[in-house]
Design a protein around this motif. Structure first.
Motif, PDB file in Angstrom:
ATOM      1  N   PRO A  51       9.433  -9.962   0.291  1.00  0.00           N
ATOM      2  CA  PRO A  51       8.574  -9.584  -0.612  1.00  0.00           C
ATOM      3  C   PRO A  51       7.343 -10.679  -0.680  1.00  0.00           C
ATOM      4  O   PRO A  51       7.477 -11.998  -0.291  1.00  0.00           O
ATOM      5  N   GLY A  52       6.284 -10.374  -0.921  1.00  0.00           N
ATOM      6  CA  GLY A  52       4.987 -11.168  -0.852  1.00  0.00           C
ATOM      7  C   GLY A  52       4.267 -11.283  -2.377  1.00  0.00           C
ATOM      8  O   GLY A  52       3.427 -12.217  -2.260  1.00  0.00           O
ATOM      9  N   GLY A  53       4.978 -11.173  -3.371  1.00  0.00           N
ATOM     10  CA  GLY A  53       4.267 -11.460  -4.627  1.00  0.00           C
ATOM     11  C   GLY A  53       3.628 -10.376  -5.320  1.00  0.00           C
ATOM     12  O   GLY A  53       2.967 -10.450  -6.450  1.00  0.00           O
ATOM     13  N   ALA A  54       3.211  -9.233  -4.560  1.00  0.00           N
ATOM     14  CA  ALA A  54       2.400  -8.251  -5.289  1.00  0.00           C
ATOM     15  C   ALA A  54       3.471  -7.065  -5.877  1.00  0.00           C
ATOM     16  O   ALA A  54       2.752  -6.057  -6.224  1.00  0.00           O
TER      17      ALA A  54
ATOM     18  N   THR B  21       4.061  -8.421   3.947  1.00  0.00           N
ATOM     19  CA  THR B  21       4.100  -9.562   3.344  1.00  0.00           C
ATOM     20  C   THR B  21       2.656 -10.133   3.197  1.00  0.00           C
ATOM     21  O   THR B  21       2.008 -10.408   2.238  1.00  0.00           O
ATOM     22  N   GLU B  22       2.111  -9.972   4.458  1.00  0.00           N
ATOM     23  CA  GLU B  22       0.514 -10.654   4.338  1.00  0.00           C
ATOM     24  C   GLU B  22      -0.468  -9.414   3.483  1.00  0.00           C
ATOM     25  O   GLU B  22      -1.533  -9.836   2.779  1.00  0.00           O
ATOM     26  N   LEU B  23       0.007  -8.067   3.796  1.00  0.00           N
ATOM     27  CA  LEU B  23      -0.764  -7.045   3.328  1.00  0.00           C
ATOM     28  C   LEU B  23      -0.967  -7.290   1.695  1.00  0.00           C
ATOM     29  O   LEU B  23      -1.722  -7.373   1.156  1.00  0.00           O
ATOM     30  N   GLU B  24       0.430  -7.716   1.180  1.00  0.00           N
ATOM     31  CA  GLU B  24       0.561  -7.857  -0.295  1.00  0.00           C
ATOM     32  C   GLU B  24      -0.300  -8.966  -0.773  1.00  0.00           C
ATOM     33  O   GLU B  24      -0.903  -8.707  -1.884  1.00  0.00           O
TER      34      GLU B  24
ATOM     35  N   LYS C 198      -2.638  -8.654  -4.093  1.00  0.00           N
ATOM     36  CA  LYS C 198      -2.635  -9.893  -5.283  1.00  0.00           C
ATOM     37  C   LYS C 198      -4.024 -10.287  -5.484  1.00  0.00           C
ATOM     38  O   LYS C 198      -4.532 -10.601  -6.561  1.00  0.00           O
ATOM     39  N   ALA C 199      -4.940 -10.427  -4.459  1.00  0.00           N
ATOM     40  CA  ALA C 199      -6.372 -10.586  -4.511  1.00  0.00           C
ATOM     41  C   ALA C 199      -7.168  -9.633  -5.214  1.00  0.00           C
ATOM     42  O   ALA C 199      -8.344  -9.803  -5.338  1.00  0.00           O
ATOM     43  N   GLY C 200      -6.526  -8.226  -5.426  1.00  0.00           N
ATOM     44  CA  GLY C 200      -7.295  -7.440  -5.929  1.00  0.00           C
ATOM     45  C   GLY C 200      -8.272  -6.727  -5.099  1.00  0.00           C
ATOM     46  O   GLY C 200      -9.005  -5.793  -5.274  1.00  0.00           O
ATOM     47  N   ILE C 201      -7.709  -6.540  -3.655  1.00  0.00           N
ATOM     48  CA  ILE C 201      -8.400  -5.823  -2.531  1.00  0.00           C
ATOM     49  C   ILE C 201      -7.657  -4.918  -2.082  1.00  0.00           C
ATOM     50  O   ILE C 201      -6.522  -5.171  -1.380  1.00  0.00           O
TER      51      ILE C 201
ATOM     52  N   PHE D  83       1.974  -2.179  -5.215  1.00  0.00           N
ATOM     53  CA  PHE D  83       3.472  -2.104  -4.653  1.00  0.00           C
ATOM     54  C   PHE D  83       4.357  -1.713  -6.094  1.00  0.00           C
ATOM     55  O   PHE D  83       4.154  -2.232  -7.047  1.00  0.00           O
ATOM     56  N   THR D  84       5.484  -1.109  -5.808  1.00  0.00           N
ATOM     57  CA  THR D  84       6.420  -0.751  -6.830  1.00  0.00           C
ATOM     58  C   THR D  84       6.975  -2.472  -7.132  1.00  0.00           C
ATOM     59  O   THR D  84       7.053  -3.164  -6.427  1.00  0.00           O
ATOM     60  N   PRO D  85       7.554  -2.395  -8.176  1.00  0.00           N
ATOM     61  CA  PRO D  85       8.513  -3.455  -8.656  1.00  0.00           C
ATOM     62  C   PRO D  85       9.507  -3.951  -7.746  1.00  0.00           C
ATOM     63  O   PRO D  85       9.754  -5.148  -7.420  1.00  0.00           O
TER      64      PRO D  85
END
Length: 399
Positions: free
Chosen positions: A189-192, A296-299, A303-306, A336-338
């Motif tokens: 997971p990447g945080g998104a 993970t990088e995509l996430e 997260k940055a709104g992009i 991303f889903t939860p």
């Protein structure tokens, strides 16, 4: 980074400092480059029916970029303004693993409008460039051996005797070495998780049969439909006047406009990777093509709104929920889903209401990143001043 991951480096020039590091021939500007005075004149015979004309030109050449590994592929991308009476050409020259310089390869000829809209040339990739060092496959330079460094060259053209000012706002290239792996492990997971961006859903299928001269909608329009979704998310895109040529009975005319203005007359399709970000650039967005190494990088972009446009190929049973097979298809990752599964606006849907999909993370990552697919191709389009996530080699030149 493990040995199984792609090696990727992206470098972009889009500032006074960046452009000053290159060689300018007749160009000038603040934060962007335009023609100050021509340094030569060329005759160009448009092979798609726009005739033969003389063009004054000026150009800029980048400094040499050391890749840091033996790259097998390179994709250039750019944003620019090309008012009527102007266009540009982007070229690449590399240094091979044997230490020899290649010739200059044309990576694309770009004009924002086609001749039917007042433009002067047909935008196109250039076929028949192959030699002992490599070839340009529509949008991608494919090395016979490897590239250890490269330079880019951008030539700005305008009609003689005019003061038309094409503007180069950014140019860059992604060099990569993608392993020939058929199975890609799922990333952590990447945080998104739980984030979903409000990207409007557009279906390519509701355009099936429209404008056959631009490949007729339907499955051929995944790239312009995805690009149009991203433009709408950023509240920009063509005006009503821009779209006045579109049949008023057609829904989502911005998709038709994108298809016409991304269309590659050599490829005979709207799937040329850098033409999407270049089209977004005419509406003021920054944009480029790169490879990412994991979901993970995509996430981090979500997260940055992009939102991120990705390219992949798969059979229906390899991406559960897709219900189709494809040799190459673009869609927009919007969240991303939860539990960490990608939420995708997939334009290959019967209606706008059915565009939103959730694809299993492991399956999506595999069909996106494996060597027989795109190897992680991603198009990033975003407004100036909106921060990119740092420390990603496919987007951060300081990494």
């Amino acid at each position: 980074m493990t040995a199984a991951q792609p090696s990727v480096v992206y470098r972009e020039w889009s500032s006074d400092e960046g452009f000053a590091a290159g060689v300018s021939e007749g160009v000038r500007g603040t934060g962007a480059l335009t023609i100050a005075h021509p340094v030569g004149r060329e005759t160009y015979a448009d092979p798609y029916g726009a005739g033969t004309k003389a063009w004054d030109y000026a150009r800029w050449t980048s400094p040499e970029v050391s890749v840091g590994f033996g790259a097998s592929q390179l994709v250039a991308s750019w944003t620019a303004d090309t008012p009527h009476g102007s266009w540009l050409q982007v070229e690449m020259r590399g240094r091979t693993g044997a230490g020899a310089d290649t010739k200059w390869y044309v990576m694309g000829r770009w004009a924002a409008d086609d001749p039917g809209e007042g433009g002067d040339i047909h935008r196109a990739s250039v076929p028949g460039q192959g030699d002992a060092d490599g070839d340009v496959d529509i949008d991608t330079f494919v090395a016979v051996g490897s590239l250890t460094s490269y330079r880019l060259r951008v030539t700005l053209y305008r009609l003689p005797g005019t003061e038309v000012r094409p503007v180069l706002r950014s140019v860059g290239a992604m060099a990569s070495l993608v392993p020939e792996r058929e199975t890609v492990p799922v990333s952590p997971p990447g945080g998104a998780e739980g984030i979903e961006l409000d990207v409007p859903p557009y279906s390519q299928e509701i355009h099936k049969g429209q404008y056959p001269e631009y490949n007729g909608g339907g499955e051929a329009w995944c790239a312009p439909t995805s690009t149009a979704m991203v433009l709408a998310y950023w509240n920009t895109g063509p005006s009503r006047q821009d779209m006045s040529w579109v049949d008023p009975s057609y829904a989502d005319p911005q998709v038709d406009h994108a298809a016409r203005n991304i269309y590659d007359h050599n490829y005979r399709g709207a799937g040329n990777w850098p033409f999407g970000p270049a089209y977004a650039g005419r509406f003021g967005l920054n944009g480029f093509v790169t490879r990412l190494r994991s979901v993970t990088e995509l996430e981090r972009f979500i997260k940055a709104g992009i939102p991120v446009v990705t390219s992949q190929s798969f059979k229906a049973d390899e991406l559960p929920g897709s219900n189709y097979s494809t040799n190459g298809h673009l869609f927009v990752v919007v969240g991303f889903t939860p539990s960490g599964d990608p939420i995708v606006n997939d334009p290959n849907s019967p209606s706008n209401a059915e565009v939103r999909r959730v694809y299993p993370r492991a399956d999506f990552e595999n069909v996106w990143l494996r060597g027989s697919s795109s190897g992680g191709i991603a198009s990033i389009m975003y407004p100036p001043g909106h921060a990119l996530p740092p420390n990603i080699p496919g987007t951060d030149p300081n990494w």
